[in-house]
Design an enzyme around this catalytic site. Sequence first.
Site, PDB file in Angstrom:
ATOM      1  N   GLU A 373     -78.075 -11.288 -43.485  1.00 53.52           N
ATOM      2  CA  GLU A 373     -78.850 -11.761 -44.638  1.00 53.52           C
ATOM      3  C   GLU A 373     -80.297 -11.255 -44.646  1.00 53.52           C
ATOM      4  OE1 GLU A 373     -78.335 -15.994 -44.652  1.00 53.52           O
ATOM      5  OE2 GLU A 373     -76.164 -15.856 -44.888  1.00 53.52           O
ATOM      6  N   GLU A 489     -66.934 -13.758 -45.548  1.00 54.49           N
ATOM      7  CA  GLU A 489     -67.063 -15.221 -45.412  1.00 54.49           C
ATOM      8  C   GLU A 489     -66.578 -15.929 -46.668  1.00 54.49           C
ATOM      9  OE1 GLU A 489     -71.001 -16.414 -44.258  1.00 54.49           O
ATOM     10  OE2 GLU A 489     -71.275 -14.709 -42.911  1.00 54.49           O
TER      11      GLU A 489
END
Length: 591
Positions: A373, A489
């Site tokens: 991220e 995910e």
Amino acid sequence: MLLFMRFRKSAVVAVVCALVAGVSGDRAGTSAPAGGPVEDLLNGRDWAHFAGGKPTRTGIRVTPLDRRITRQDGTGGQPNPPVNLRGPHMAFRGDVRIEAGLRRTDDTDAYLHLYGETPVIYDEWRYERRGVRIGVVGGRLRIDRWDGDSDSPAMTRTFGSGLGLEVRLAVEVRANRLVLEADGEVVGTVPARDVFGSGRIWFGADAGARGKGWTLSGLHARSLGRGRMSVVDAPGLRVPRSSDAMRDLAAVLPRPIRMGTAVAAGPLLTDSAYRRTAGEEFSMLTPENDFKPQFVQPRRGVFAFAEGDTLVDFAEANRMKVHGHTLVWFEALPAWMRAEMADEQRRRVMVEHIRAVAGHFRGKVAEWDVVNEPMSDEDEDYVNGNRGVRPQLWFDAMGEQYIDIAFHAAREADPHAVLYLNEYGVEEDGPRWDALYALLIRLKERGVPIDGVGFQDHEYAAGDRTDPEVFRRKVRALAGLGLKARVSEADVLVDEDEEDIQARQLAGKLAVCGEEPNCTSFSTWGFTDKYGSTADLRHYPPSPGNALPWDAAYEVKPAYWALRDVLDDARRSGTGQVRRTPRTTSGTVSS
């Protein structure tokens, strides 16, 4: 055995003295009746896979870990002491007695944990269920009891005084009371409040942050009176398999892909349905939390790999690949790693962590999320010359180059692992994707050894839904840069009457992954809502979300059948084309 006999004799004397003196209230009332044979829970049992513990000739040496879980914003610090999941636990009914030897060389606080129910680690939160912690703190015996309704103990009491460096500790579970002894003397009782109502006790041990640690020199148990108890070793890691699971369908495609999921060590060893489903249906696992920095390096230079090693061992036993998550992130960091430090020291900390963790798992982890991220959530980071890379402690110390440094360090630590950058919200068009794509071009131009990008695909609201064809364009854009792609995910949070939407969204992404040559795997962020990260967390008990292919009772949803349909159609046609109307059949899947 001699230790146990000394305990028993001194305990009887102490209880008789208490009765003669007329002690009442929090002091014991009756002596222990005869019971079953003494069981050794230490010698000959598995304590080699216990985080912070090291078997020695004199017992288990317990090292201070001070392992804690912070909130997403870095605040808090919920204690996360280890549980010996791969060691023995007790099954019992009626009354039982447990004895332990605690040997210290300094004033380290020493704790023995008795869990009636093992805690559950959700996504960066520990759901503390029923159990007690008994320790020697400041020369006194301390007991904390958790009733399964709060992060904090429901009761804390201290007893006695002047306890030395070596303490013989005992606790008797007597119906609705816990009778406590120290060095052969009954020091008090506390209400049990059904904390061991499960009829099971798992063990853990922890040391206070100060001092050098302590040694668990003995651990014995026996039933009392008409009670019964047995010692149960942890289950084997290998799962018996059929040949009709999702992983099998994906393995026989014209271009095989991996079906993956996030997995946690706790339920893997305590929930047979979880363990069976994980090993049966998936060919790749991602450690949900157990590889994150605050779990594996809670103190600088002090590593706790036990839970991560368990996941790797499970994967090996079931012919699964491991996708490591994650080496560098701005969340899930231990407090020491967040502390103020000079820029060069920050860089050294990051590189040392990568080398230690990736080096420990070298040859065992096939892929890594090296940087997790990196893109910003703030609009101002995408304008006025800013490139969209998130300002955070690694960026502040090294600028965008922190990404380069991290990938080079990971490549050096394990030259054969496939290295990914992992990001959310880039499945759709917009400035976030544009900035990521531009970053990837810069990384490639600088010779950074990046192999691919993971698309998280968390869909928590209607605005998060992405057309599979939009996602396809992103995968193809990566192919143009010579990069792999993966769905890393995936979960789709919906109301119960929207499960067809969930099925279509997951199946659509899988179909794209099956059709695009550079897409290597499709992973969900967990597989059962029982432990899913979309649960109503920090509430007791957590209320499950509805985001994954299995519900909290392991009933499969339409999403499961839709995923199977994609794989089956691809196998039959060689195209991977998604079935346009996913099945709506639900029910359990036999294993």
